[in-house]
Design a protein around this motif. Structure first.
Motif, PDB file in Angstrom:
ATOM      1  N   TYR A   1      11.635  -6.543  -5.342  1.00 53.80           N
ATOM      2  CA  TYR A   1      10.196  -6.470  -5.051  1.00 53.80           C
ATOM      3  C   TYR A   1       9.948  -6.272  -3.551  1.00 53.80           C
ATOM      4  O   TYR A   1       8.999  -5.590  -3.159  1.00 53.80           O
ATOM      5  CB  TYR A   1       9.489  -7.725  -5.566  1.00 53.80           C
ATOM      6  CG  TYR A   1       9.349  -7.737  -7.066  1.00 53.80           C
ATOM      7  CD1 TYR A   1       8.542  -6.800  -7.711  1.00 53.80           C
ATOM      8  CD2 TYR A   1      10.029  -8.671  -7.845  1.00 53.80           C
ATOM      9  CE1 TYR A   1       8.421  -6.795  -9.098  1.00 53.80           C
ATOM     10  CE2 TYR A   1       9.912  -8.670  -9.231  1.00 53.80           C
ATOM     11  CZ  TYR A   1       9.110  -7.731  -9.848  1.00 53.80           C
ATOM     12  OH  TYR A   1       8.989  -7.721 -11.217  1.00 53.80           O
ATOM     13  N   ARG A   2      10.812  -6.837  -2.735  1.00 49.73           N
ATOM     14  CA  ARG A   2      10.666  -6.650  -1.292  1.00 49.73           C
ATOM     15  C   ARG A   2      10.865  -5.181  -0.908  1.00 49.73           C
ATOM     16  O   ARG A   2      10.166  -4.652  -0.041  1.00 49.73           O
ATOM     17  CB  ARG A   2      11.682  -7.522  -0.550  1.00 49.73           C
ATOM     18  CG  ARG A   2      11.580  -7.428   0.974  1.00 49.73           C
ATOM     19  CD  ARG A   2      12.617  -8.305   1.646  1.00 49.73           C
ATOM     20  NE  ARG A   2      13.971  -7.857   1.350  1.00 49.73           N
ATOM     21  CZ  ARG A   2      15.062  -8.539   1.685  1.00 49.73           C
ATOM     22  NH1 ARG A   2      14.946  -9.706   2.313  1.00 49.73           N
ATOM     23  NH2 ARG A   2      16.259  -8.081   1.384  1.00 49.73           N
ATOM     24  N   SER A   3      11.812  -4.529  -1.569  1.00 45.27           N
ATOM     25  CA  SER A   3      12.054  -3.118  -1.255  1.00 45.27           C
ATOM     26  C   SER A   3      10.876  -2.239  -1.657  1.00 45.27           C
ATOM     27  O   SER A   3      10.683  -1.149  -1.111  1.00 45.27           O
ATOM     28  CB  SER A   3      13.332  -2.629  -1.939  1.00 45.27           C
ATOM     29  OG  SER A   3      13.157  -2.575  -3.337  1.00 45.27           O
TER      30      SER A   3
ATOM     31  N   GLN B   1      -4.284  -4.681  -3.039  1.00 42.90           N
ATOM     32  CA  GLN B   1      -4.058  -5.532  -4.215  1.00 42.90           C
ATOM     33  C   GLN B   1      -2.603  -5.439  -4.663  1.00 42.90           C
ATOM     34  O   GLN B   1      -1.970  -6.460  -4.984  1.00 42.90           O
ATOM     35  CB  GLN B   1      -4.993  -5.094  -5.347  1.00 42.90           C
ATOM     36  CG  GLN B   1      -4.948  -6.026  -6.553  1.00 42.90           C
ATOM     37  CD  GLN B   1      -5.896  -5.556  -7.648  1.00 42.90           C
ATOM     38  OE1 GLN B   1      -5.999  -4.363  -7.920  1.00 42.90           O
ATOM     39  NE2 GLN B   1      -6.591  -6.491  -8.267  1.00 42.90           N
ATOM     40  N   HIS B   2      -2.048  -4.220  -4.676  1.00 40.23           N
ATOM     41  CA  HIS B   2      -0.653  -4.029  -5.087  1.00 40.23           C
ATOM     42  C   HIS B   2       0.295  -4.729  -4.117  1.00 40.23           C
ATOM     43  O   HIS B   2       1.273  -5.372  -4.533  1.00 40.23           O
ATOM     44  CB  HIS B   2      -0.342  -2.529  -5.139  1.00 40.23           C
ATOM     45  CG  HIS B   2       1.029  -2.224  -5.653  1.00 40.23           C
ATOM     46  ND1 HIS B   2       1.506  -2.682  -6.857  1.00 40.23           N
ATOM     47  CD2 HIS B   2       2.047  -1.492  -5.104  1.00 40.23           C
ATOM     48  CE1 HIS B   2       2.739  -2.268  -7.037  1.00 40.23           C
ATOM     49  NE2 HIS B   2       3.091  -1.540  -5.990  1.00 40.23           N
ATOM     50  N   LYS B   3       0.002  -4.632  -2.816  1.00 41.94           N
ATOM     51  CA  LYS B   3       0.830  -5.290  -1.811  1.00 41.94           C
ATOM     52  C   LYS B   3       0.812  -6.802  -1.997  1.00 41.94           C
ATOM     53  O   LYS B   3       1.853  -7.462  -1.912  1.00 41.94           O
ATOM     54  CB  LYS B   3       0.333  -4.921  -0.410  1.00 41.94           C
ATOM     55  CG  LYS B   3       1.171  -5.507   0.712  1.00 41.94           C
ATOM     56  CD  LYS B   3       0.663  -5.066   2.080  1.00 41.94           C
ATOM     57  CE  LYS B   3       1.498  -5.673   3.200  1.00 41.94           C
ATOM     58  NZ  LYS B   3       1.010  -5.285   4.539  1.00 41.94           N
ATOM     59  N   THR B   4      -0.358  -7.357  -2.279  1.00 43.48           N
ATOM     60  CA  THR B   4      -0.479  -8.809  -2.498  1.00 43.48           C
ATOM     61  C   THR B   4       0.348  -9.241  -3.701  1.00 43.48           C
ATOM     62  O   THR B   4       1.032 -10.276  -3.677  1.00 43.48           O
ATOM     63  CB  THR B   4      -1.954  -9.189  -2.706  1.00 43.48           C
ATOM     64  OG1 THR B   4      -2.706  -8.766  -1.565  1.00 43.48           O
ATOM     65  CG2 THR B   4      -2.111 -10.688  -2.889  1.00 43.48           C
ATOM     66  N   GLU B   5       0.300  -8.446  -4.766  1.00 41.88           N
ATOM     67  CA  GLU B   5       1.074  -8.768  -5.975  1.00 41.88           C
ATOM     68  C   GLU B   5       2.573  -8.742  -5.690  1.00 41.88           C
ATOM     69  O   GLU B   5       3.322  -9.613  -6.150  1.00 41.88           O
ATOM     70  CB  GLU B   5       0.732  -7.771  -7.083  1.00 41.88           C
ATOM     71  CG  GLU B   5      -0.660  -7.954  -7.667  1.00 41.88           C
ATOM     72  CD  GLU B   5      -1.061  -6.804  -8.577  1.00 41.88           C
ATOM     73  OE1 GLU B   5      -0.241  -5.867  -8.748  1.00 41.88           O
ATOM     74  OE2 GLU B   5      -2.182  -6.840  -9.113  1.00 41.88           O
ATOM     75  N   LEU B   6       3.020  -7.746  -4.909  1.00 41.63           N
ATOM     76  CA  LEU B   6       4.441  -7.647  -4.579  1.00 41.63           C
ATOM     77  C   LEU B   6       4.892  -8.827  -3.716  1.00 41.63           C
ATOM     78  O   LEU B   6       5.985  -9.373  -3.918  1.00 41.63           O
ATOM     79  CB  LEU B   6       4.730  -6.331  -3.852  1.00 41.63           C
ATOM     80  CG  LEU B   6       4.647  -5.055  -4.697  1.00 41.63           C
ATOM     81  CD1 LEU B   6       4.789  -3.825  -3.812  1.00 41.63           C
ATOM     82  CD2 LEU B   6       5.725  -5.049  -5.780  1.00 41.63           C
ATOM     83  N   ILE B   7       4.056  -9.243  -2.778  1.00 44.89           N
ATOM     84  CA  ILE B   7       4.369 -10.408  -1.933  1.00 44.89           C
ATOM     85  C   ILE B   7       4.518 -11.657  -2.792  1.00 44.89           C
ATOM     86  O   ILE B   7       5.460 -12.447  -2.613  1.00 44.89           O
ATOM     87  CB  ILE B   7       3.288 -10.615  -0.851  1.00 44.89           C
ATOM     88  CG1 ILE B   7       3.392  -9.509   0.217  1.00 44.89           C
ATOM     89  CG2 ILE B   7       3.416 -11.987  -0.198  1.00 44.89           C
ATOM     90  CD1 ILE B   7       2.238  -9.488   1.203  1.00 44.89           C
ATOM     91  N   GLU B   8       3.617 -11.844  -3.742  1.00 45.53           N
ATOM     92  CA  GLU B   8       3.683 -13.020  -4.621  1.00 45.53           C
ATOM     93  C   GLU B   8       4.938 -12.990  -5.487  1.00 45.53           C
ATOM     94  O   GLU B   8       5.560 -14.033  -5.729  1.00 45.53           O
ATOM     95  CB  GLU B   8       2.429 -13.096  -5.496  1.00 45.53           C
ATOM     96  CG  GLU B   8       1.174 -13.496  -4.734  1.00 45.53           C
ATOM     97  CD  GLU B   8       1.350 -14.805  -3.956  1.00 45.53           C
ATOM     98  OE1 GLU B   8       1.822 -15.791  -4.554  1.00 45.53           O
ATOM     99  OE2 GLU B   8       1.043 -14.819  -2.743  1.00 45.53           O
TER     100      GLU B   8
END
Length: 491
Positions: free
Chosen positions: A294-296, A316-323
Motif C-alpha cells: 500500500y505504501r508503494s 480521499q484515495h491517498k487517505t485510504e492508502l495511508i490508513e
C-alpha cells in the motif's frame, strides 16, 4: 562434584544434542513471535512439522507449560514414526533428548532417565563419541533449522550445522535448502552485491532444483535472489512455475508476493497476500508486506488543480492508502513487538511522512532501548533515528551520537557505511562554514582513525584540541594513536 541424583542426572542431560542445550538464553528470544511462527510452520510446512513441534515443546517448557510441552513431543514422535519408519531411531534423537529435559524440569527424574537409556541404546551403534547422542546429519540438520528460526544471531552457527550435515550427506535436499536459506539471509545482512554466478546461496538453490525440480519454495527464493541481480526473465519464469506447481502453499506464496511487489506488480502481490492472510491472520511477515504494497501505491498522484472533483477523489484515495499502510504496519509490530525491527521503522517513516513526529519519536525511542538484537538491526535503527533527528527534528547533537553508535558497531553492513557517509557529509558541511569547528574536526579524526589513516587522524584531533582544549575523547584518541605510531617506530 555431583551431590544428588538430580545433579548427576543434569550432568548427563547437558551432554545431549537438543533444544535445551542449543538455544540461547530465554531473555534473548522473542518467545511470543517464535510461537506464532512455529504455529504457522506446523500448519503450512508439513515436511518440517516434527522439527516445529520439538521447538514448540522447548518454548512451552520455558513458559512453564510442561504438560503442553509433553503433548508437543508426543506429536513429534508420532509424525516421525509415520513419516520415517526406516529412519525413526536416527530421527528421534532430538525428540528423546527434549523428552528427558522436560521430565527433568517436571521433577520426574525416573522418566527423564528412561529417555537417556533409550538414547544410549540408539546412539551406541551410530557414534564412538558421547554416550547419549550421535552427531549425525539428522541431528545437525534439525539443529540448523531450529537455530535459524530462533534468531538472526544464530545464523552463523546454523550455517555451520548445515555444512556439517552436508559433509556426511551431500545430496540431501533438506540440508542443501537449509544451507542455501541461511546463506541468503547472511548475504542480505552483509549487503553482498556480487554477481549471481558467484553467489553461494544461488549456487545451492540451483542444486536443490537439480535434485528436486518440483521444489516450489526453492524456485521463489532463487527468483528473489536473481531479481536483485537483474536476471528478471529467469526470475519471472521461476515464480510462474512455482505458482503452477503449488498454488495453495502459503510459504511459497508469501515470497512470490514479495517478488511481485518488488517487480512493481503491486495489485498481484496484494491479492496473493490477502489470500495467505486468511490462513495466517497473525503473520507479521504478511502484514508487513501488505503495508509495503500500500505504501508503494502512495506515489504522488497528479490531478487537475482546477478540477475540484478530481482533487477530492485523489485526496480521499491517498487517505485510504495511508490508513491501510498504518493498519498493516501496526499489526506487524503488534505480533512481533520485539523482533519486528523493519515494520517498526516503516511505521515510524509513515508517521514522519504524514507529519506525526511525536509518534515517530516514540517508535525510535522504543527501538533504541531494545537489547540483544542483531548488530545490523542496531545499525539500521541508529541510521534511521539519526536521520530523523537531523533532517526532521533539527537536532544535530542527537543525530551525531546515533550515527557514531551505528558506526562503532563492528559489523560490516550497508547501514554502517551509510552512518559513516552521514557523519562525513555533516562534518564537511560544518567545516566549509567554520574550519575551526572542533566537533566536526573530531568527527573527521575519528573517521580517519577508523579507516586506518593514523597520520590524518592525529592531524584532525590536534586541530580539534586547539579549540576544545580539554576534550577527554580527543585527548584519549590522540594518546592511543601516538602510542600506536611509537610502537611501530620502535619495531
Amino acid at each position: 562434584m555431583s551431590n544428588t541424583p538430580k545433579d548427576s542426572l543434569k550432568e548427563k542431560l547437558n551432554q545431549l544434542q537438543c533444544h535445551f542445550t542449543w538455544t540461547p538464553k530465554k531473555e534473548t528470544i522473542d518467545l511470543e513471535d517464535l510461537m506464532y511462527r512455529l504455529e504457522d510452520a506446523i500448519h503450512f510446512a508439513i515436511k518440517y512439522q516434527a522439527t516445529s513441534y520439538n521447538q514448540m515443546a522447548f518454548v512451552n517448557c520455558l513458559e512453564g507449560n510442561h504438560e503442553e510441552a509433553i503433548k508437543n513431543l508426543k506429536e513429534a514422535e508420532k509424525i516421525l514414526r509415520e513419516n520415517h519408519k526406516d529412519e525413526f531411531e536416527r530421527r528421534s534423537i532430538v525428540t528423546y533428548g527434549n523428552f528427558a529435559w522436560v521430565h527433568y524440569h517436571m521433577g520426574q527424574l525416573t522418566k527423564a532417565q528412561s529417555y537417556l537409556d533409550k538414547l544410549e541404546v540408539i546412539c551406541k551403534p551410530l557414534s564412538d563419541g558421547p554416550r547419549y547422542t550421535a552427531m549425525i546429519p539428522e541431528v545437525y540438520g534439525e539443529k540448523g533449522w531450529s537455530l535459524m528460526k530462533t534468531s538472526a544471531e544464530s545464523y552463523e552457527e546454523a550455517k555451520e550445522c548445515f555444512a556439517k550435515a552436508l559433509e556426511q550427506d551431500p545430496d540431501n535436499t533438506d540440508w542443501i535448502m537449509g544451507y542455501a536459506t541461511v546463506l541468503s539471509r547472511l548475504e542480505a545482512f552483509s549487503g553482498t552485491t556480487e554477481h549471481h554466478e558467484r553467489s553461494q546461496s544461488v549456487k545451492h538453490l540451483r542444486r536443490v532444483l537439480e535434485l528436486d525440480p518440483d521444489h516450489s519454495l526453492a524456485m521463489v527464493l532463487l527468483a528473489l535472489k536473481l531479481q536483485k541481480f537483474n536476471a528478471k526473465k529467469e526470475a519471472n519464469e521461476l515464480v510462474q512455475q512455482a505458482l503452477q506447481k503449488t498454488p495453495d502453499f502459503p510459504y511459497m506464496l508469501r515470497y512470490a508476493a514479495k517478488f511481485y511487489r518488488v517487480e512493481g506488480a503491486v495489485d498481484k502481490a496484494i491479492n496473493l497476500l490477502k489470500h495467505i492472510l486468511e490462513f495466517t491472520p497473525k503473520s507479521c511477515f504478511i502484514h508487513h508486506q501488505l503495508g509495503m504494497c500500500y505504501r508503494s501505491k502512495l506515489m504522488p498522484r497528479t490531478a487537475d488543480p482546477y478540477h475540484t472533483h478530481l482533487r477530492y477523489h485523489a485526496l480521499q484515495h491517498k487517505t485510504e492508502l495511508i490508513e491501510q499502510c498504518k493498519y498493516h504496519f501496526e499489526k506487524a509490530c503488534k505480533y512481533r513487538k520485539r523482533s519486528a525491527i523493519l515494520p517498526h521503522l516503516d511505521l515510524a517513516d509513515l508517521y514522519v511522512k504524514i507529519g506525526d513526529h511525536s509518534r515517530a519519536d516514540e517508535i525510535y525511542s522504543f527501538l533504541l532501548k531494545l537489547q540483544d538484537i542483531h548488530p545490523e538491526n542496531i545499525q539500521v535503527v541508529c541510521l534511521r533515528a539519526g536521520s530523523f533527528e537531523l533532517y526532521h527534528r533539527g537536532s544535530e547533537s542527537k543525530a551525531i551520537k546515533l550515527f557514531l553508535k551505528g558506526l562503532k558497531i563492528e559489523y560490516n553492513s550497508n547501514e554502517r557505511k551509510r552512518c559513516r557517509y552521514e557523519l562525513e557529509k555533516w562534518a564537511d558541511r560544518k567545516l566549509c562554514r567554520n574550519p575551526c569547528d572542533s566537533k566536526a574536526l573530531g568527527i573527521k579524526g575519528l573517521l580517519f582513525q577508523q579507516s586506518g589513516n593514523k597520520a590524518k587522524a592525529i592531524q584532525y584531533f590536534e586541530e580539534a584540541l586547539e579549540t576544545d582544549h580539554d576534550n577527554e575523547d580527543y585527548l584519549s584518541a590522540l594518546w592511543e594513536l601516538r602510542l600506536s605510531l611509537k610502537g611501530q617506530d620502535d619495531a
